[in-house]
Design a protein around this motif. Structure first.
Motif, PDB file in Angstrom:
ATOM      1  N   MET A  71       0.894  -1.149   0.096  1.00  0.00           N
ATOM      2  CA  MET A  71      -0.180   0.110  -0.015  1.00  0.00           C
ATOM      3  C   MET A  71       0.832   1.259   0.013  1.00  0.00           C
ATOM      4  N   TYR A  72       2.062   1.084   0.692  1.00  0.00           N
ATOM      5  CA  TYR A  72       2.579   2.417   0.769  1.00  0.00           C
ATOM      6  C   TYR A  72       3.542   2.750  -0.543  1.00  0.00           C
ATOM      7  N   ILE A  73       4.056   1.392  -1.223  1.00  0.00           N
ATOM      8  CA  ILE A  73       4.852   1.711  -2.583  1.00  0.00           C
ATOM      9  C   ILE A  73       3.590   2.232  -3.693  1.00  0.00           C
ATOM     10  N   ASN A  93      -5.019  10.629  -1.642  1.00  0.00           N
ATOM     11  CA  ASN A  93      -4.158   9.529  -1.934  1.00  0.00           C
ATOM     12  C   ASN A  93      -3.667   9.167  -0.371  1.00  0.00           C
ATOM     13  N   MET A  94      -3.202  10.136   0.174  1.00  0.00           N
ATOM     14  CA  MET A  94      -2.968  10.141   1.671  1.00  0.00           C
ATOM     15  C   MET A  94      -4.125   9.288   2.654  1.00  0.00           C
ATOM     16  N   PHE A  95      -5.233   9.601   2.337  1.00  0.00           N
ATOM     17  CA  PHE A  95      -6.477   9.189   3.144  1.00  0.00           C
ATOM     18  C   PHE A  95      -6.681   7.778   2.844  1.00  0.00           C
ATOM     19  N   THR A  96      -6.474   7.394   1.403  1.00  0.00           N
ATOM     20  CA  THR A  96      -6.810   6.066   1.088  1.00  0.00           C
ATOM     21  C   THR A  96      -5.682   4.998   1.596  1.00  0.00           C
ATOM     22  N   LEU A  97      -4.299   5.674   1.849  1.00  0.00           N
ATOM     23  CA  LEU A  97      -3.444   4.741   2.428  1.00  0.00           C
ATOM     24  C   LEU A  97      -3.500   4.508   3.937  1.00  0.00           C
ATOM     25  N   CYS A  98      -3.847   5.595   4.511  1.00  0.00           N
ATOM     26  CA  CYS A  98      -4.526   5.452   6.053  1.00  0.00           C
ATOM     27  C   CYS A  98      -5.354   4.421   6.202  1.00  0.00           C
ATOM     28  N   ILE A  99      -6.528   4.561   5.431  1.00  0.00           N
ATOM     29  CA  ILE A  99      -7.424   3.437   5.301  1.00  0.00           C
ATOM     30  C   ILE A  99      -6.991   1.867   5.175  1.00  0.00           C
ATOM     31  N   GLY A 100      -6.160   1.852   4.275  1.00  0.00           N
ATOM     32  CA  GLY A 100      -5.427   0.643   4.134  1.00  0.00           C
ATOM     33  C   GLY A 100      -4.599   0.200   5.103  1.00  0.00           C
ATOM     34  N   LEU A 139     -11.685   2.810  -3.222  1.00  0.00           N
ATOM     35  CA  LEU A 139     -11.061   4.070  -3.293  1.00  0.00           C
ATOM     36  C   LEU A 139      -9.840   3.898  -4.432  1.00  0.00           C
ATOM     37  N   GLN A 140      -9.233   2.715  -4.597  1.00  0.00           N
ATOM     38  CA  GLN A 140      -8.095   2.608  -5.403  1.00  0.00           C
ATOM     39  C   GLN A 140      -8.627   2.350  -6.671  1.00  0.00           C
ATOM     40  N   SER A 141      -9.951   1.938  -6.878  1.00  0.00           N
ATOM     41  CA  SER A 141     -10.537   1.472  -7.999  1.00  0.00           C
ATOM     42  C   SER A 141     -10.864   2.946  -8.657  1.00  0.00           C
ATOM     43  N   ILE A 142     -11.402   3.854  -7.768  1.00  0.00           N
ATOM     44  CA  ILE A 142     -11.989   5.213  -8.266  1.00  0.00           C
ATOM     45  C   ILE A 142     -10.559   5.887  -8.892  1.00  0.00           C
ATOM     46  N   ILE A 143      -9.410   5.928  -7.991  1.00  0.00           N
ATOM     47  CA  ILE A 143      -8.262   6.571  -8.519  1.00  0.00           C
ATOM     48  C   ILE A 143      -7.580   6.071  -9.784  1.00  0.00           C
ATOM     49  N   SER A 144      -8.009   4.609  -9.937  1.00  0.00           N
ATOM     50  CA  SER A 144      -7.518   3.817 -11.062  1.00  0.00           C
ATOM     51  C   SER A 144      -8.191   4.446 -12.456  1.00  0.00           C
ATOM     52  N   TYR A 145      -9.527   4.730 -12.240  1.00  0.00           N
ATOM     53  CA  TYR A 145     -10.087   5.457 -13.259  1.00  0.00           C
ATOM     54  C   TYR A 145     -10.122   6.792 -13.652  1.00  0.00           C
ATOM     55  N   LYS A 146      -9.495   7.599 -12.464  1.00  0.00           N
ATOM     56  CA  LYS A 146      -8.920   9.042 -12.948  1.00  0.00           C
ATOM     57  C   LYS A 146      -7.562   8.993 -13.519  1.00  0.00           C
ATOM     58  N   SER A 147      -6.814   8.059 -13.437  1.00  0.00           N
ATOM     59  CA  SER A 147      -5.561   7.901 -13.970  1.00  0.00           C
ATOM     60  C   SER A 147      -5.664   7.355 -15.395  1.00  0.00           C
TER      61      SER A 147
END
Length: 237
Positions: A71-73, A93-100, A139-147
């Protein structure tokens, strides 16, 4: 084979293989020892009694550590990609990491406090692990779409979102059915009280758990393009 992978792809690959082995080995030992019924026990049921409890606790703690590193990488990767594309806020991005990382902490609690030894603490850890995990992959899925389309293909994004949706759908009945069980035990047999609730909840639990594994499997290709370098600077007075 893992060492030959380009970039840091070996990290999620190791996480997926190690976590799968943790579930399967603990299950096999528990069934062979006669501690659980072969038909869909809870994941925690397969790591409650010795000798499988030691294997389960050790391997799940390592899985939690590997998940945190992955998750950190992933966080660093998105930050690097975001420098040129600006597709997501750094705070998101930081919020998603903290949740993970909360989910990884929950995994550690599950591995350390066995189901029958400290049920309340174990249940809290499991709720945090699964709940945070579902939020993280969504959240990672949503970020993936944005990228997309620069950093991800829509096919990969669809796969990630499908896994997230299935995990979310399975998570809700897992909690609902588990809350209807009136006793804490691991040796369930068909026909007894609350067995149906246990059976349905256990199916959902395994679905969510392997949903996480398949989701991290999709990180391998992304991690192939990313490498970490450690630099040291010496300052002379």
């Amino acid at each position: 084979m893992l060492c030959c992978m380009p970039g840091v792809a070996f990290v999620p690959a190791l996480l997926v293989s190690w976590s799968s082995a943790a579930f399967i080995i603990s299950y096999v030992i528990a069934v062979l020892a006669g501690h659980v019924e072969p038909l869909v026990p809870y994941i925690s049921d397969t790591g409650t009694k010795p000798p499988e409890s030691g294997v389960f606790g050790f391997m799940i703690n390592i899985s939690a550590l590997l998940a945190a590193i992955t998750m950190y990488i992933r966080y660093l990767l998105i930050e690097k990609q975001n420098e040129s594309s600006h597709f997501v806020r750094s705070s998101c991005n930081m919020f998603t990491l903290c949740i993970g990382l909360m989910g990884c902490t929950g995994m550690g609690i599950v591995a350390t406090f066995q189901e029958l030894a400290v049920p309340s603490v174990h249940d809290i850890g499991a709720s945090v692990a699964f709940g945070s995990g579902v939020v993280y992959i969504t959240l990672q899925s949503i970020i993936s779409y944005k990228s997309c389309p620069r950093w991800n293909t829509y096919f990969v994004c669809h796969i990630r979102m499908a896994i997230s949706v299935i995990s979310c759908i399975a998570f809700i009945p897992m909690i609902v059915f588990a809350s209807k069980i009136s006793m804490t035990k691991i040796d369930w047999t068909p026909g007894e009280k609350d067995y149906t609730y246990h059976f349905m909840s256990a199916i959902c639990e395994w679905t969510v758990a392997f949903g996480f594994i398949f989701f991290f499997l999709t990180f391998i290709r992304d991690f192939q393009r990313f490498s970490l370098r450690i630099s040291t600077e010496i300052h002379e007075d």
